[in-house]
Design an enzyme around this catalytic site. Structure first.
Site, short mmCIF file in Angstrom:
data_model
loop_
_atom_site.label_atom_id
_atom_site.label_comp_id
_atom_site.label_asym_id
_atom_site.label_seq_id
_atom_site.Cartn_x
_atom_site.Cartn_y
_atom_site.Cartn_z
N VAL A 39 -2.29 0.77 3.06
CA VAL A 39 -3.56 1.44 3.18
C VAL A 39 -3.86 3.53 2.91
CG1 VAL A 39 -3.35 2.35 5.94
CG2 VAL A 39 -5.89 0.96 4.53
N ASP A 40 -2.59 3.65 3.00
CA ASP A 40 -2.30 4.81 2.84
C ASP A 40 -2.51 5.16 0.48
OD1 ASP A 40 -1.27 7.68 2.68
OD2 ASP A 40 0.81 7.37 3.39
#
Ligand code: ADP
Length: 183
Positions: A39-40
């Site tokens: 997700v980063d």
């Protein structure tokens, strides 16, 4: 799933966090704040390169060159994201032998919510912190996340909290955790 808690709203849904139109989305970052996978990486790609610039400034000035410690939070703008802000936190890396990782995961949620409240934000969207590359068992992570969010909403007027799950399987685990907690 939508539920009301003390005048606040808790939403569990499947979806892509980078598309959420909340005041803030929460990044499951690593201590370097320099981006990564999962997700980063998706957040950095969608926000554009200015996000990395601001993260570099935070590392240099606010953190005096140190890593962001596990459970702690910092806030940046959202740049090209629909969300106005990104709250970056570092989840614990799962290990069989560590004793304080439950509390560290709870801190990620609690500190993110408190920072959003301090900044007078009224909506926040979370991913399932630590259950990807950091390998936290999702049933346990979901229980900690939901319990921490409910406790916070019971004692603060906030607004809307969204758990954005990336698969139907993860969503089902979070719904079950909610049902187990509510009884
Ligand atoms: P961590 O290192 O904290 O485990 P990851 O990014 O590896 O973080 O995984 C956390 C969760 O985020 C996983 O459940 C993963 O499937 C999910 N995820 C990955 N991309 C997205 C996205 N765009 N929106 C929402 N969740 C996502």
């Amino acid at each position: 799933m939508h539920v009301e808690i003390n005048g606040n709203e808790l939403i569990l849904m499947t979806g892509d966090l980078t598309k959420q139109q909340a005041d803030a989305i929460v990044n499951a970052a690593n201590g370097t704040l320099m981006g990564g996978g999962g997700v980063d990486g998706a957040i950095h790609r969608a926000a554009g390169p200015k996000l990395l610039n601001e993260c570099q400034q935070i590392r240099k000035h606010q953190l005096k060159g140190e890593y962001l410690p596990t459970g702690e939070v910092v806030i940046t703008k959202g740049y090209d994201l629909p969300a106005k802000y990104v709250i970056h936190t570092v989840g614990p890396i799962w290990s069989q032998s560590k004793s304080n990782q439950d509390e560290l995961l709870a801190k990620c949620y609690r500190n993110s919510l408190q920072l959003a409240l301090d900044k007078e934000l009224t909506s926040i969207a979370f991913p399932s912190i630590s259950t990807g590359a950091y390998r936290f068992p999702i049933e346990l992570a979901a229980t900690i996340a939901i319990r921490t969010i409910i406790d916070f909403l019971k004692s603060h007027p906030f607004g809307q909290v969204v758990m954005t799950l990336f698969s139907e399987e993860d969503y089902a685990v979070y719904v079950q955790a909610y049902r187990n907690i509510i009884g």
